[in-house]
Write an enzyme that holds these catalytic residues in place. Structure first.
Site, PDB file in Angstrom:
ATOM      1  N   LYS A  93      21.537  22.926  32.995  1.00 32.93           N
ATOM      2  CA  LYS A  93      22.422  22.272  32.119  1.00 32.93           C
ATOM      3  C   LYS A  93      21.407  22.218  31.026  1.00 32.93           C
ATOM      4  O   LYS A  93      22.031  22.130  29.804  1.00 32.93           O
ATOM      5  CB  LYS A  93      22.449  20.982  32.927  1.00 32.93           C
ATOM      6  CG  LYS A  93      23.563  20.985  34.040  1.00 32.93           C
ATOM      7  CD  LYS A  93      25.002  21.235  33.642  1.00 32.93           C
ATOM      8  CE  LYS A  93      26.109  20.870  34.658  1.00 32.93           C
ATOM      9  NZ  LYS A  93      25.698  20.984  36.099  1.00 32.93           N
ATOM     10  N   GLU A 115      30.146  14.239  29.105  1.00 31.59           N
ATOM     11  CA  GLU A 115      30.826  13.815  30.296  1.00 31.59           C
ATOM     12  C   GLU A 115      29.799  14.157  31.492  1.00 31.59           C
ATOM     13  O   GLU A 115      28.989  15.309  31.001  1.00 31.59           O
ATOM     14  CB  GLU A 115      32.131  14.538  30.731  1.00 31.59           C
ATOM     15  CG  GLU A 115      32.009  15.873  30.961  1.00 31.59           C
ATOM     16  CD  GLU A 115      31.426  16.848  30.085  1.00 31.59           C
ATOM     17  OE1 GLU A 115      31.550  16.497  29.048  1.00 31.59           O
ATOM     18  OE2 GLU A 115      30.748  17.737  30.433  1.00 31.59           O
ATOM     19  N   SER A 385      20.689  27.450  40.703  1.00 32.88           N
ATOM     20  CA  SER A 385      20.799  26.490  39.408  1.00 32.88           C
ATOM     21  C   SER A 385      20.236  25.332  39.273  1.00 32.88           C
ATOM     22  O   SER A 385      20.107  24.773  38.062  1.00 32.88           O
ATOM     23  CB  SER A 385      22.388  26.352  39.374  1.00 32.88           C
ATOM     24  OG  SER A 385      22.883  25.879  40.480  1.00 32.88           O
TER      25      SER A 385
HETATM   26  C1  LIG Z   1      26.506  21.249  37.156  1.00 34.65           C
HETATM   27  C2  LIG Z   1      25.968  21.984  38.164  1.00 34.65           C
HETATM   28  C3  LIG Z   1      26.587  23.100  38.622  1.00 34.65           C
HETATM   29  C4  LIG Z   1      28.009  23.438  38.508  1.00 34.65           C
HETATM   30  O1  LIG Z   1      28.156  23.700  36.817  1.00 34.65           O
HETATM   31  P1  LIG Z   1      28.474  25.240  36.402  1.00 34.65           P
HETATM   32  O2  LIG Z   1      29.034  24.920  35.103  1.00 34.65           O
HETATM   33  O3  LIG Z   1      29.648  25.748  37.284  1.00 34.65           O
HETATM   34  O4  LIG Z   1      27.091  25.898  36.382  1.00 34.65           O
HETATM   35  C5  LIG Z   1      25.708  24.115  39.589  1.00 34.65           C
HETATM   36  N1  LIG Z   1      24.572  23.632  40.003  1.00 34.65           N
HETATM   37  C6  LIG Z   1      24.125  22.735  39.345  1.00 34.65           C
HETATM   38  C7  LIG Z   1      22.540  22.509  40.007  1.00 34.65           C
HETATM   39  C8  LIG Z   1      24.728  21.923  38.515  1.00 34.65           C
HETATM   40  O5  LIG Z   1      23.972  20.559  38.051  1.00 34.65           O
END
Ligand SMILES: *Cc1c(COP(=O)(O)O)cnc(C)c1O
Length: 405
Positions: A93, A115, A385
């Protein structure tokens, strides 16, 4: 298809998807944002400052790691992890929050609203606001506040004003509604820092661009190491930003297969999952939060409730570029349910010593499933992620209830 075939038109449409479905009062602010962003894409100073902060503040490039233990467990294709979990604030993020934060400064806006679902985007935004000296208000659903306490505390420590949203399902969808409502009233001095590849044009394009650093690095790192491109990319999909960031730089490479993994939740029954693309799941083209894409809805077109064990995937719509890529069959979409995501979570802990975010655990579980069916010559890159610190209570509750069952 050539890479240029994946660009939106000037109105922000990828084929039938995208665009700008907003109240009259937001048209001018969105035009202003679109123009500012277009200028910034070509601004050398901005690009230099962004590159510097990515490196020294966020700790990019993140490693591309060969997961030998997980590969051995799956006994098939080799599995690599793109380590976005090692970034400052613990998830991808920050890539987007930093880019948009710098844009807000350029535009002369000193007040940021955002948000958040899992709290990761709220933390990333609060972090960037502290870094750049901006005021920060974060909207968060009451249900997410409950399951993501550590992130609420983090945001407050970073100086953000966290506003709890008590309407609707009290999750991400409702937080976005509130943020948009607030923006309508305060657009002149306020910058809305949206957290995924969603919303009215230019957000899906802008967020994708800022996240594309993930795929650009992966491409370079994999080529340097293996002298070729990977065979398969896998990423989890909430709104779709980490996935599109990973996929986009490879879209023109026909040999590279891509899988987006949605949250299968508790069951296939409507209201108990967040699989917008699954057959019979209730997903259809529709408009939510200013963009035309695929949306989970009931027969009357009302937005459906969703469920996922991971707050970050618990959202009824998906970014418009994904809807386009699905129609073009360039990316395939699959789902992993709560129970299997937990198994993916445990596998990564046990075989690699890495505690993943529950969102990312969906991608891990799917990659293992896929690796089992593929030969050892193939290479799968999973976008990890985020890290799992924020999810420990959720996991403890679930494992706890399993133990006592
Ligand atoms: C917010 C989040 C996601 C999902 O959001 P995307 O916009 O689809 O990437 C996935 N993994 C993590 C660790 C997140 O914090």
């Amino acid at each position: 298809m050539k890479a240029t075939a994946f660009e939106p038109d000037a109105q922000g449409y990828w084929g039938a998807y995208g665009g700008r479905f907003v109240a009259e009062t937001l048209v001018a602010p969105l035009e202003e944002l679109t123009a500012a962003y277009a200028a910034l894409r070509r601004d050398r100073d901005f690009q230099k400052r962004l590159a510097e902060l990515r490196k020294d503040y966020c700790s990019r490039p993140t490693p591309l790691y060969f997961a030998a233990g997980l590969t051995e467990h799956a006994r098939g294709a080799r599995i690599f992890l793109k380590r976005e979990d090692l970034l400052h604030t613990g998830a991808h993020k920050i890539n987007n929050a930093l880019g948009q934060g710098l844009l807000a400064v350029k535009m002369g806006k000193r007040r940021i609203i955002a948000e958040t679902g899992a709290g990761q985007h709220g933390v990333a935004t609060a972090t960037v606001c502290a870094l750049l000296g901006l005021d920060c208000v974060v909207y968060m659903g009451a249900e997410d506040v409950r399951r993501q306490q550590p992130n609420v505390l983090r945001m407050r420590l970073l100086g953000a004003d966290v506003r709890v949203v008590d309407s609707g399902s009290r999750t991400l969808k409702d937080a976005i509604n509130e943020a948009l409502r607030h923006w309508v009233a305060h657009a002149r001095d306020t910058y809305y820092l949206l957290g995924s590849a969603l919303g009215p044009h230019p957000y899906p394009l802008m967020v994708r661009d800022f996240q594309s650093v993930i795929g650009e690095e992966t491409r370079r790192q994999f080529l340097a190491r293996e002298k070729r491109l990977p065979d398969v990319l896998v990423a989890c999909i909430g709104g779709g930003s980490n996935a599109i960031g990973m996929f986009h730089p490879f879209l023109g490479d026909e040999g590279v297969e891509m899988f987006g993994v949605e949250a299968g939740g508790k069951s296939k029954r409507r209201g108990e999952h967040a699989t917008r693309f699954a057959r019979g799941g209730g997903g259809k083209p529709g408009v939510l939060h200013g963009t035309h894409s695929w949306v989970l809805q009931d027969d009357a077109g009302q937005i459906a409730l969703t469920h996922s064990i991971s707050a970050g995937l618990d959202y009824p719509a998906i970014g418009p570029e994904h809807a386009f890529l699905r129609d073009k069959q360039r990316v395939r979409y699959a789902s992993v349910n709560d129970a299997d995501a937990l198994r993916g979570f445990e596998l990564l802990c046990k075989h690699e010593g890495i505690i993943p975010a529950l969102e990312s655990a969906h991608a891990i579980a799917y990659a293992v499933r896929l690796a089992r069916k593929r030969p050892p010559e193939q290479a799968i890159v999973v976008n990890l992620s985020g890290r799992g610190d924020k999810d420990l209570t959720t996991v403890a509750d679930t494992i706890g209830s399993k133990d006592s069952a």
